[in-house]
Design an enzyme around this catalytic site. Structure first.
Site, PDB file in Angstrom:
ATOM      1  N   ASN A   7       0.879  -1.173   0.000  1.00  0.00           N
ATOM      2  CA  ASN A   7       0.000   0.000   0.000  1.00  0.00           C
ATOM      3  C   ASN A   7       0.912   1.217   0.000  1.00  0.00           C
ATOM      4  OD1 ASN A   7      -1.752   2.078   0.464  1.00  0.00           O
ATOM      5  ND2 ASN A   7      -2.716   1.161   2.271  1.00  0.00           N
ATOM      6  N   ARG A  90      -2.438  -1.991  -3.604  1.00  0.00           N
ATOM      7  CA  ARG A  90      -3.651  -1.204  -3.411  1.00  0.00           C
ATOM      8  C   ARG A  90      -3.580  -0.002  -4.352  1.00  0.00           C
ATOM      9  NH1 ARG A  90      -4.783   3.501   0.704  1.00  0.00           N
ATOM     10  NH2 ARG A  90      -7.007   3.739   0.346  1.00  0.00           N
ATOM     11  N   HIS A 179     -13.107   2.966   0.007  1.00  0.00           N
ATOM     12  CA  HIS A 179     -13.118   1.889   1.017  1.00  0.00           C
ATOM     13  C   HIS A 179     -13.753   0.621   0.445  1.00  0.00           C
ATOM     14  CE1 HIS A 179     -13.309   5.168   4.388  1.00  0.00           C
ATOM     15  NE2 HIS A 179     -12.058   4.750   4.243  1.00  0.00           N
ATOM     16  N   ARG A 240     -12.321  15.562   8.239  1.00  0.00           N
ATOM     17  CA  ARG A 240     -13.035  15.962   7.015  1.00  0.00           C
ATOM     18  C   ARG A 240     -14.483  16.333   7.334  1.00  0.00           C
ATOM     19  NH1 ARG A 240     -11.575  10.713   3.645  1.00  0.00           N
ATOM     20  NH2 ARG A 240      -9.513  10.542   4.580  1.00  0.00           N
ATOM     21  N   GLU A 384      -8.116  -5.276   4.928  1.00  0.00           N
ATOM     22  CA  GLU A 384      -7.950  -4.933   3.514  1.00  0.00           C
ATOM     23  C   GLU A 384      -6.773  -5.674   2.888  1.00  0.00           C
ATOM     24  OE1 GLU A 384      -9.237  -0.424   3.000  1.00  0.00           O
ATOM     25  OE2 GLU A 384      -8.691  -0.867   5.065  1.00  0.00           O
TER      26      GLU A 384
END
Ligand code: ADP
Length: 397
Positions: A7, A90, A179, A240, A384
């Site tokens: 990743n 990823r 996601h 955020r 993941e």
């Protein structure tokens, strides 16, 4: 097969070496401060965590150090590089080109490059990792697994914004969602755990971490999700803002006499529960204890977060015309029992009740709703890296 999962960010790189048969992590770690100075963290399964400061001018040196660590005589997880059968990368944005994972080829890289305008901070970094691996591990098959791919099953009524059509046709402006690897993994695990038939099920997944999104998974497919063209929309997150009235952007720019870029920086980095708590923290542990000590802003930040999550879950139950299971995952979803309980209090009308004892269990798949609840509520830890490993094996085989 032994699969190296990578990743790659702009200055960091996380990795795991996974045995695909046993699904055990053989070694894992990360490289940080690539291009600045460089440090490598390496941990073999059952071993101590080792941190070394190493000069990493580019990602190529970083990956070489990862390979060196993995094949080290004393602490390595494999005897030689040839034991690594495949690499899974990823990739953040696959646009409309990738509805599933893809074998890395020159053509595929070109297509990922074409998606870079949609994720200018992420895709170029992901590609740097791919190219560095190609140089250092020639001939090893590689697969790209996209954060957006799982959501390509959304119908137009879910992904179209109410804008002039040419914004979509000319620029690709639409909801993509993120996601996806986690939503896909968790929905599958939820069905398995509860004994549901995935192909005939209605599951809402709440991925609540620093970045947070909700997904409606009907019959195993994403039909809607809360993030949009970028990961800024939907829920109120750590820093955020989530979705806000778009006119606010111009309003802030004028009042504060700042550029649009600076406004977006506020929306991305200074908002969310961090901003709502007056800069106290974006971490739910800090906010929870501050709220307990009577900090009103922290309490309100948590209230806003839970309310927004509950509203999204409610919307997705409506669009699926019902729900069999609600699954919580990621940092907050897996660890914060108070937040889960608070969100689920909105769903008394569905006959959902939380079992406080089960809600306190951590680190495993667990059903936290009472046995007589009409809808199952679960905590399903996401993974993941394992999902990327599974996808890689499926394609390489
Ligand atoms: P991301 O991958 O998006 O950076 P994570 O999924 O790792 O985020 O989630 C990190 C967040 O999870 C932390 O900021 C914190 O708010 C929350 N978190 C982690 N552990 C706990 C805990 N024990 N209790 C409450 N919240 C937690």
């Amino acid at each position: 097969m032994k699969v190296l999962v990578i990743n790659c960010g702009s200055s960091s790189l996380k990795y795991q070496l996974i045995d695909s048969e046993s699904e055990q992590v053989l070694a894992k770690g990360l490289c940080e401060r690539i291009g600045i100075d460089g440090s490598l963290t390496y941990q073999k399964a059952g071993g101590e965590k080792e941190v070394s400061e190493l000069a990493m001018p580019t990602h190529k040196e970083a990956i070489q150090f990862v390979i060196d660590a993995l094949t080290n005589d004393k602490t390595g997880a494999v005897a030689s590089l040839s034991e690594i059968d495949a690499v899974g990368h990823r990739i953040v944005h696959g646009g409309e080109k990738f509805a599933s994972s893809a074998i890395v080829t020159d053509e595929m890289i070109k297509e990922v490059e074409e998606c870079s305008s949609l994720a200018p901070l992420h895709n170029p970094a992901n590609l740097i990792g791919i190219r560095a691996c190609q140089e250092l591990m020639p001939g090893v098959p590689m697969v790209g697994v996209f954060d957006t791919a799982f959501h390509q099953s959304m119908p137009p009524k879910a992904f179209m914004y109410g804008l002039p059509r040419r914004m979509y046709t000319d620029y690709g402006i639409r909801k993509y969602g993120f996601h996806g690897t986690s939503h896909s993994f968790v929905s599958k695990e939820t069905a398995k755990f509860l004994g549901l038939d995935l192909e005939n099920s209605k599951i809402v997944v709440a991925h609540l971490g620093n970045g947070a999104s909700i997904c409606a998974v009907k019959d195993g497919k994403s039909i809607d999700t809360s993030m949009g063209m970028t990961p800024l929309s939907g829920l109120v997150m750590g820093t955020r803002s989530g979705s806000i009235d778009p006119s606010i952007l111009e309003f802030i720019a004028e009042r504060e006499n700042i550029s649009l870029e600076q406004v977006l920086n506020i929306l991305n980095k200074e908002s969310g529960v961090y901003g709502l708590s007056d800069g106290l923290s974006s971490d739910f542990r800090d906010l929870g204890s501050a709220a307990e000590e009577g900090n009103k802003a922290a309490e309100e930040a948590l209230d806003v977060f839970c309310y927004r999550v509950a509203k999204h879950i409610g919307k997705y139950i409506t669009v699926m015309n019902g729900v069999d299971a609600i699954a919580f995952t990621a940092g907050i979803g897996e660890n914060d029992k108070d937040t889960r309980k608070k969100i689920m209090e909105y769903f008394g009308y569905l006959g959902i009740e939380i079992d406080d004892e089960k809600n306190s269990i951590r680190g495993e798949n667990v059903k936290i709703s009472t046995d007589d609840s009409k809808v199952a509520v679960c905590v399903i830890p996401t993974n993941e890296e394992l999902m990327i490993c599974r996808e890689t094996v499926a394609l390489v085989k």
